[in-house]
Design a protein around this motif. Structure first.
Motif, PDB file in Angstrom:
ATOM      1  N   ARG A  13       0.842  -1.210   0.000  1.00  0.00           N
ATOM      2  CA  ARG A  13       0.000   0.000   0.000  1.00  0.00           C
ATOM      3  C   ARG A  13       0.878   1.260   0.000  1.00  0.00           C
ATOM      4  NH1 ARG A  13      -3.372  -0.745   4.527  1.00  0.00           N
ATOM      5  NH2 ARG A  13      -4.588  -2.109   3.197  1.00  0.00           N
ATOM      6  N   PHE A  14       1.945   1.237   0.809  1.00  0.00           N
ATOM      7  CA  PHE A  14       2.859   2.373   0.856  1.00  0.00           C
ATOM      8  C   PHE A  14       3.534   2.587  -0.499  1.00  0.00           C
ATOM      9  CE2 PHE A  14       7.198   3.957   1.304  1.00  0.00           C
ATOM     10  CZ  PHE A  14       6.946   5.198   1.859  1.00  0.00           C
ATOM     11  N   LEU A  15       4.012   1.503  -1.116  1.00  0.00           N
ATOM     12  CA  LEU A  15       4.704   1.634  -2.401  1.00  0.00           C
ATOM     13  C   LEU A  15       3.779   2.166  -3.490  1.00  0.00           C
ATOM     14  CD1 LEU A  15       6.850  -1.613  -2.419  1.00  0.00           C
ATOM     15  CD2 LEU A  15       7.668   0.738  -2.201  1.00  0.00           C
ATOM     16  N   ARG A  16       2.503   1.775  -3.439  1.00  0.00           N
ATOM     17  CA  ARG A  16       1.564   2.251  -4.460  1.00  0.00           C
ATOM     18  C   ARG A  16       1.256   3.740  -4.302  1.00  0.00           C
ATOM     19  NH1 ARG A  16      -0.655  -3.210  -3.991  1.00  0.00           N
ATOM     20  NH2 ARG A  16      -0.241  -4.201  -5.986  1.00  0.00           N
ATOM     21  N   ILE A  52       7.013  -3.197  -8.112  1.00  0.00           N
ATOM     22  CA  ILE A  52       7.558  -3.759  -6.877  1.00  0.00           C
ATOM     23  C   ILE A  52       6.416  -4.126  -5.935  1.00  0.00           C
ATOM     24  CG2 ILE A  52       8.978  -3.277  -4.843  1.00  0.00           C
ATOM     25  CD1 ILE A  52      10.673  -1.439  -6.646  1.00  0.00           C
ATOM     26  N   ALA A  53       5.410  -3.261  -5.845  1.00  0.00           N
ATOM     27  CA  ALA A  53       4.248  -3.536  -4.988  1.00  0.00           C
ATOM     28  C   ALA A  53       3.512  -4.788  -5.457  1.00  0.00           C
ATOM     29  CB  ALA A  53       3.302  -2.341  -4.977  1.00  0.00           C
ATOM     30  N   ASP A  54       3.402  -4.978  -6.763  1.00  0.00           N
ATOM     31  CA  ASP A  54       2.733  -6.171  -7.300  1.00  0.00           C
ATOM     32  C   ASP A  54       3.481  -7.449  -6.933  1.00  0.00           C
ATOM     33  OD1 ASP A  54       0.761  -4.609  -8.390  1.00  0.00           O
ATOM     34  OD2 ASP A  54       1.597  -4.628 -10.415  1.00  0.00           O
ATOM     35  N   LEU A  55       4.804  -7.381  -6.827  1.00  0.00           N
ATOM     36  CA  LEU A  55       5.587  -8.546  -6.440  1.00  0.00           C
ATOM     37  C   LEU A  55       5.418  -8.882  -4.960  1.00  0.00           C
ATOM     38  CD1 LEU A  55       8.911  -7.806  -8.343  1.00  0.00           C
ATOM     39  CD2 LEU A  55       7.220  -9.540  -8.907  1.00  0.00           C
ATOM     40  N   ILE A  56       5.212  -7.863  -4.141  1.00  0.00           N
ATOM     41  CA  ILE A  56       5.079  -8.053  -2.698  1.00  0.00           C
ATOM     42  C   ILE A  56       3.680  -8.480  -2.316  1.00  0.00           C
ATOM     43  CG2 ILE A  56       5.131  -6.858  -0.474  1.00  0.00           C
ATOM     44  CD1 ILE A  56       7.297  -5.039  -1.719  1.00  0.00           C
ATOM     45  N   ASP A  57       2.685  -7.823  -2.876  1.00  0.00           N
ATOM     46  CA  ASP A  57       1.289  -8.035  -2.507  1.00  0.00           C
ATOM     47  C   ASP A  57       0.761  -9.334  -3.101  1.00  0.00           C
ATOM     48  OD1 ASP A  57      -1.013  -7.341  -1.206  1.00  0.00           O
ATOM     49  OD2 ASP A  57      -1.691  -5.931  -2.737  1.00  0.00           O
ATOM     50  N   ARG A  58       0.057 -10.093  -2.301  1.00  0.00           N
ATOM     51  CA  ARG A  58      -0.545 -11.327  -2.790  1.00  0.00           C
ATOM     52  C   ARG A  58      -1.911 -11.012  -3.382  1.00  0.00           C
ATOM     53  NH1 ARG A  58       0.799 -15.578   2.049  1.00  0.00           N
ATOM     54  NH2 ARG A  58       3.034 -15.527   1.738  1.00  0.00           N
ATOM     55  N   PRO A  59      -2.141 -11.360  -4.655  1.00  0.00           N
ATOM     56  CA  PRO A  59      -3.446 -11.082  -5.251  1.00  0.00           C
ATOM     57  C   PRO A  59      -4.531 -11.960  -4.615  1.00  0.00           C
ATOM     58  CG  PRO A  59      -2.097 -12.372  -6.759  1.00  0.00           C
ATOM     59  CD  PRO A  59      -1.230 -12.018  -5.588  1.00  0.00           C
ATOM     60  N   THR A  60      -5.734 -11.419  -4.540  1.00  0.00           N
ATOM     61  CA  THR A  60      -6.861 -12.172  -3.987  1.00  0.00           C
ATOM     62  C   THR A  60      -8.016 -12.162  -4.975  1.00  0.00           C
ATOM     63  OG1 THR A  60      -7.732 -10.219  -2.866  1.00  0.00           O
ATOM     64  CG2 THR A  60      -6.263 -11.629  -1.588  1.00  0.00           C
ATOM     65  N   CYS A  61      -8.892 -13.135  -4.830  1.00  0.00           N
ATOM     66  CA  CYS A  61     -10.079 -13.212  -5.667  1.00  0.00           C
ATOM     67  C   CYS A  61     -11.231 -13.741  -4.818  1.00  0.00           C
ATOM     68  CB  CYS A  61      -9.839 -14.110  -6.881  1.00  0.00           C
ATOM     69  SG  CYS A  61      -9.571 -15.853  -6.475  1.00  0.00           S
ATOM     70  N   LEU A  62     -12.418 -13.727  -5.376  1.00  0.00           N
ATOM     71  CA  LEU A  62     -13.600 -14.255  -4.703  1.00  0.00           C
ATOM     72  C   LEU A  62     -14.121 -15.464  -5.455  1.00  0.00           C
ATOM     73  CD1 LEU A  62     -15.527 -10.945  -3.968  1.00  0.00           C
ATOM     74  CD2 LEU A  62     -14.281 -12.355  -2.328  1.00  0.00           C
ATOM     75  N   ASP A  63     -14.751 -16.375  -4.728  1.00  0.00           N
ATOM     76  CA  ASP A  63     -15.437 -17.511  -5.339  1.00  0.00           C
ATOM     77  C   ASP A  63     -16.850 -17.039  -5.664  1.00  0.00           C
ATOM     78  OD1 ASP A  63     -16.508 -19.900  -6.129  1.00  0.00           O
ATOM     79  OD2 ASP A  63     -16.238 -20.914  -4.200  1.00  0.00           O
ATOM     80  N   LEU A  64     -17.195 -17.009  -6.943  1.00  0.00           N
ATOM     81  CA  LEU A  64     -18.497 -16.496  -7.372  1.00  0.00           C
ATOM     82  C   LEU A  64     -19.610 -17.541  -7.318  1.00  0.00           C
ATOM     83  CD1 LEU A  64     -17.324 -14.320 -10.399  1.00  0.00           C
ATOM     84  CD2 LEU A  64     -17.756 -13.609  -8.037  1.00  0.00           C
TER      85      LEU A  64
END
Length: 122
Positions: A13-16, A52-64
């Motif tokens: 969040r800080f890097l973004r 760099i933020a994309d490499l650190i942050d784990r992407p999340t999704c929802l089960d639809l």
């Protein structure tokens, strides 16, 4: 030293939102030291901070998929193996081989296609 998910999210969040002002930026130096072991790594980086933020942050999704309630365990949804990713659109049933030719549906932790962590609705 292991970095917690909370620290990972805060750093991304800080890097973004980072507007680094060089050597006088204390927060930038602290996060740079914690993530990369160098106080000037972020300031001296040629890579865009978003990458760099994309490499650190784990992407999340929802089960639809709307899962039915488990008839044997009140308040718990049934594990039927069906999953539809909100990010990449992967749709299917996830099975696990349990031996002797038997298959078992299970609730995945990551999307099989994009690898995002699946956040379950309550």
């Amino acid at each position: 030293m292991k970095i917690s998910d909370k620290e990972r999210i805060e750093a991304a969040r800080f890097l973004r939102s980072c507007n680094c002002c060089g050597d006088s930026c204390v927060k930038c130096s602290e996060i740079s030291e914690a993530l990369f072991g160098n106080k000037n790594a972020i300031c001296n980086s040629d890579a865009p901070l978003e990458k760099i933020a994309d490499l650190i942050d784990r992407p999340t999704c929802l089960d639809l998929v709307e899962h039915k309630q488990d008839p044997f365990i009140p308040g718990k949804r049934m594990v039927d193996g069906y999953f539809h990713c909100s990010d990449c659109g992967w749709d299917g049933q996830i099975w696990e081989h349990i031996g002797f030719g038997d298959m078992l549906a299970y609730e995945a932790v990551h999307c099989p296609k994009c690898g995002a962590i699946i956040e379950r609705r309550a």
